[in-house]
Design a protein around this motif. Sequence first.
Motif, mmCIF file in Angstrom:
data_model
loop_
_atom_site.group_PDB
_atom_site.id
_atom_site.type_symbol
_atom_site.label_atom_id
_atom_site.label_comp_id
_atom_site.label_asym_id
_atom_site.label_seq_id
_atom_site.Cartn_x
_atom_site.Cartn_y
_atom_site.Cartn_z
ATOM 1 N N ALA A 180 0.844 -1.199 0.000
ATOM 2 C CA ALA A 180 0.000 0.000 0.000
ATOM 3 C C ALA A 180 0.876 1.246 0.000
ATOM 4 N N ALA A 181 1.928 1.225 0.817
ATOM 5 C CA ALA A 181 2.833 2.375 0.841
ATOM 6 C C ALA A 181 3.462 2.564 -0.535
ATOM 7 N N ASP A 182 3.864 1.465 -1.164
ATOM 8 C CA ASP A 182 4.423 1.537 -2.515
ATOM 9 C C ASP A 182 3.424 2.156 -3.485
ATOM 10 N N ALA A 183 2.174 1.715 -3.367
ATOM 11 C CA ALA A 183 1.163 2.163 -4.317
ATOM 12 C C ALA A 183 0.986 3.674 -4.267
ATOM 13 N N PHE A 188 -1.939 7.860 -9.543
ATOM 14 C CA PHE A 188 -2.658 6.657 -9.127
ATOM 15 C C PHE A 188 -3.212 6.743 -7.711
ATOM 16 N N GLY A 189 -4.400 6.188 -7.549
ATOM 17 C CA GLY A 189 -4.904 5.897 -6.212
ATOM 18 C C GLY A 189 -5.313 4.438 -6.231
ATOM 19 N N MET A 190 -5.115 3.753 -5.123
ATOM 20 C CA MET A 190 -5.402 2.322 -5.150
ATOM 21 C C MET A 190 -6.196 1.902 -3.925
ATOM 22 N N VAL A 191 -7.168 1.039 -4.146
ATOM 23 C CA VAL A 191 -7.969 0.491 -3.052
ATOM 24 C C VAL A 191 -7.774 -1.022 -3.054
ATOM 25 N N PHE A 192 -7.538 -1.568 -1.863
ATOM 26 C CA PHE A 192 -7.150 -2.972 -1.797
ATOM 27 C C PHE A 192 -8.264 -3.859 -1.271
ATOM 28 N N GLN A 193 -8.234 -5.087 -1.761
ATOM 29 C CA GLN A 193 -9.199 -6.102 -1.351
ATOM 30 C C GLN A 193 -9.188 -6.296 0.163
ATOM 31 N N ASN A 194 -7.972 -6.310 0.738
ATOM 32 C CA ASN A 194 -7.858 -6.565 2.182
ATOM 33 C C ASN A 194 -7.661 -5.264 2.957
ATOM 34 N N PHE A 195 -8.141 -4.164 2.438
ATOM 35 C CA PHE A 195 -8.085 -2.813 3.031
ATOM 36 C C PHE A 195 -6.661 -2.275 3.101
ATOM 37 N N ALA A 196 -5.728 -3.049 3.733
ATOM 38 C CA ALA A 196 -4.341 -2.596 3.892
ATOM 39 C C ALA A 196 -4.271 -1.225 4.552
ATOM 40 N N LEU A 197 -5.039 -1.035 5.626
ATOM 41 C CA LEU A 197 -4.908 0.197 6.405
ATOM 42 C C LEU A 197 -3.742 0.039 7.373
ATOM 43 N N THR A 236 -5.930 8.273 5.971
ATOM 44 C CA THR A 236 -6.486 8.901 4.786
ATOM 45 C C THR A 236 -5.511 9.910 4.191
ATOM 46 N N ALA A 237 -4.735 10.545 5.071
ATOM 47 C CA ALA A 237 -3.803 11.570 4.602
ATOM 48 C C ALA A 237 -2.484 10.975 4.113
ATOM 49 N N PHE A 238 -2.361 9.645 4.159
ATOM 50 C CA PHE A 238 -1.057 9.031 3.887
ATOM 51 C C PHE A 238 -0.471 9.441 2.535
ATOM 52 N N GLY A 239 -1.298 9.334 1.505
ATOM 53 C CA GLY A 239 -0.807 9.642 0.160
ATOM 54 C C GLY A 239 -0.313 11.077 0.056
ATOM 55 N N LEU A 240 -1.046 11.998 0.699
ATOM 56 C CA LEU A 240 -0.662 13.409 0.656
ATOM 57 C C LEU A 240 0.623 13.634 1.437
ATOM 58 N N GLN A 260 -13.779 0.065 7.241
ATOM 59 C CA GLN A 260 -12.364 0.063 6.868
ATOM 60 C C GLN A 260 -12.219 0.158 5.358
ATOM 61 N N GLN A 261 -13.114 -0.558 4.670
ATOM 62 C CA GLN A 261 -13.058 -0.517 3.219
ATOM 63 C C GLN A 261 -13.282 0.913 2.724
ATOM 64 N N ARG A 262 -14.187 1.626 3.393
ATOM 65 C CA ARG A 262 -14.453 3.002 2.976
ATOM 66 C C ARG A 262 -13.276 3.910 3.283
ATOM 67 N N VAL A 263 -12.570 3.612 4.384
ATOM 68 C CA VAL A 263 -11.357 4.390 4.657
ATOM 69 C C VAL A 263 -10.346 4.175 3.528
ATOM 70 N N GLY A 264 -10.253 2.913 3.082
ATOM 71 C CA GLY A 264 -9.354 2.609 1.971
ATOM 72 C C GLY A 264 -9.707 3.444 0.743
ATOM 73 N N LEU A 265 -11.004 3.571 0.507
ATOM 74 C CA LEU A 265 -11.451 4.362 -0.639
ATOM 75 C C LEU A 265 -11.125 5.836 -0.432
ATOM 76 N N ALA A 266 -11.389 6.324 0.799
ATOM 77 C CA ALA A 266 -11.097 7.734 1.098
ATOM 78 C C ALA A 266 -9.608 8.010 0.924
ATOM 79 N N ARG A 267 -8.779 7.077 1.342
ATOM 80 C CA ARG A 267 -7.334 7.268 1.233
ATOM 81 C C ARG A 267 -6.930 7.421 -0.230
ATOM 82 N N ALA A 268 -7.595 6.632 -1.091
ATOM 83 C CA ALA A 268 -7.279 6.748 -2.514
ATOM 84 C C ALA A 268 -7.830 8.041 -3.096
ATOM 85 N N LEU A 269 -9.037 8.438 -2.662
ATOM 86 C CA LEU A 269 -9.651 9.648 -3.215
ATOM 87 C C LEU A 269 -8.941 10.909 -2.740
ATOM 88 N N ALA A 270 -8.353 10.848 -1.542
ATOM 89 C CA ALA A 270 -7.754 12.047 -0.958
ATOM 90 C C ALA A 270 -6.651 12.620 -1.837
#
Lengths: 282, 453
Positions: free
Chosen positions: A189-192, B145-154, B164-168, B207-217
């Motif tokens: 996930a961090a990589d992604a 890219f934003g990515m949402v994972f099957q197993n959430f990966a939070l 949610t802010a991780f990508g930023l 958790q799945q929605r957090v995964g989505l928010a993280r990608a959308l953020a």
Amino acid sequence: MNHDFPFFGKFPLSDYIDDGLDWLTDTFSGLTRAISNVLGDGVDGVVMLLSFPPPWLVILVFAGIAWLAAGRRVAIGTAAGLLFLWNLQLWQATIETLTLVLFATAVAVAIALPIGILGGLSERFHRATMPVLDFMQTMPAFVYLIPAIPFFGLGQVSAMFATVIFSMPPAIRLTILGIRQVPRELVEAADAFGASRRQKLFKVQLPLAVPTIMAGINQTIMLALSMVVIAAMIGAGGLGGEVWRAIQRLQPGNGFEAGIAIVILAMILDRVTQRIGRKRGS
Amino acid sequence: MDRGPWIKRSPAPFLFTRRQTLTPTRPFRGEDRTVALQQPKIAVKNLTKVFGDPPAPALKLMEEGHDRKEIQQRTGLTLGIADVSFDVAQGEILVVMGLSGCGKSTLIRCLNRLIEPTAGQVLIDGEDITGLSNKDLLALRRRKFGMVFQNFALFPHRTILQNTAFGLEICGMGQDEREQRAAQALQLVGLEGWEQAFPSQLSGGMQQRVGLARALAVDPDILLMDEAFSALDPLIRRDMQQELINLQARVKKTIVFITHDLDEALRLGDRIVLMKDGRVVQIGTPEEILSSPASRYVERFVEDVDKTQILTAGGIMRDARVLALPSDGPRTALHKMEKESFYSLFVVRRDGTLEGYVWADDMGRAIEQGDRQIGPHIQRDHQTVAPDEPVSTLIAMLADSRIPVAVVDEAGRLLGTIVKSNVLAALAAGQSDQAVTAADAATAADKTSEACS
Ligand SMILES: Nc1ncnc2c1ncn2[C@@H]1O[C@H](COP(=O)(O)OP(=O)(O)OP(=O)(O)O)[C@@H](O)[C@H]1O
Ligand SMILES: [Mg+2]
């Protein structure tokens, strides 16, 4: 009966090791003596610093630290334990031992963390370190004292050297384990999100490995403490010195007092460091 | 970022029939031709991934037309995906479908090189990314890219907001700004108020929605979603699907969406890619796939999914209106059963969670013995399923069961019950019937939880 090997003479392993160590001491004695002086001064300085104020003040400070790190119960236990040691007239010895253990642990962790991180990130490095760690841990701890003396002279620093080598492996092992244990999908996930290696390490892998690393440091401290009696044989003093003296003079009472003091110190250090690991982990 | 009521309940979530899927519901399908003229957002050309080293022998066998199993046997190498080509237009939702192990996850990970492709090209906005240096690759992932994972990966050590802010954060944005944007993204997925919680405190769906928010953020051009909705319960899942469509109408992301679920594929996909054993079997609009399946595989896929796969326990269950409480006496319980001519009755606690069931015979005996409570007579060997369990599992469960199967939610609350005749009726009936039944069940389930609380 003659147990000599019938085909050819003894393989001169001990000679080789002696020669090697001689060479090392000759070549590096300047450096090792310098290290010895710096560390020795550091240890002496801290011991002096802790001996200077009245014991109750030091106990109060330690209890306060325990409170912050591990909560009220551990703080009360710490205060009670240290007061008891003071009462047994082992205060000075306790401070010496505590300082030595904490110094040794600090040095061990400072070496172990980078090695552990490398081992956690690189499978090849991991495989290379494993036999070395096995060697360090299974070699009887006494043996380390022998080369330590020519390097660092009699006293605390030699004791520290042996203690560091003996107590470092769990910190390395558990750092490696902690980093390898981080779920693959979290690294992915961090990589992604485009995290660099450094960002991955500091934002994901290390924080998630903290509880495991703390467990390793906890074990390192315990091993370091278990070395104090052995280290006393080369003049490290402290609680180990008290035990050693009691053995030589056949004074079981004094020996047990110092032994119990070591146990109390061990419990305090154990509880405090364990809680730090768990608190961060949750 | 465009903010909208992500989780607003659509008026009748279950009143969804196949006819509606077949009708273009979004402007996009009408614009097919104009879009086709533009440069594709993602172009995948002859993409191949071989797991194992060295990959050359597998590539050779693949070119000779051997399939994955044969290659595995001969070389020990696994063909993850084989010679996959397709384009994804700007603003399109491309759904990738196929059986487990067919290479969907491998494919989507090749698009941002989480998995290094062995051969072929991936072009993003016309730029081949397979040759990018590490530094450029990181920049590309951050930017596009934003990515949402099957197993959430939070990240378990970070709060929801920090997750949610991780990508930023990775992009180097300052704390205030990134947390503000993360909070907006959380609002978008209906999770405001949870910012300071940790992932372990949230249900799977949240958790799945957090995964989505993280990608959308990070406001990416391209969203890669690997079975992103599979952990959600059917109601929320449909809402999320609807909201993804709504969001898409406003912000026009390019989305590659993986799913097992034909229903979901039909709802979301502008086009569907069907895969088998690493190869693409068919690419087409949902209409094309349904009306002219390219092979027996596709046909069977569509067929199977129609019946036992698309129908879920939640869709066919019946209202469990008549229930006993653990505090009931045997007379009350027996009376309830007699009125409905039941042989057995589910016992539900005050909070709606399922305790067990009682037999009518046992109640009769309890009354004779003068028992005041049904407690000692409660049986607990009943079978439970989640509402999204496919009907195929139910058939086996019901075959030798004397009591209904209980449908329960994550918290163990009883949502409804299923007996054999429900399954048969649902399988016999068509799609639209199912929608009606399901709608009934949904309202009934609501009532049940009211009645139980
Ligand atoms: N790292 C890997 N090493 C070796 N083989 C792998 C690896 N990752 C995936 N595979 C193999 O590649 C094939 C495709 O796997 P993939 O995960 O892409 O399937 P999938 O379609 O996503 O399945 P699912 O629907 O179960 O998630 C499988 O046969 C799998 O065993
Ligand atoms: Mg997958």
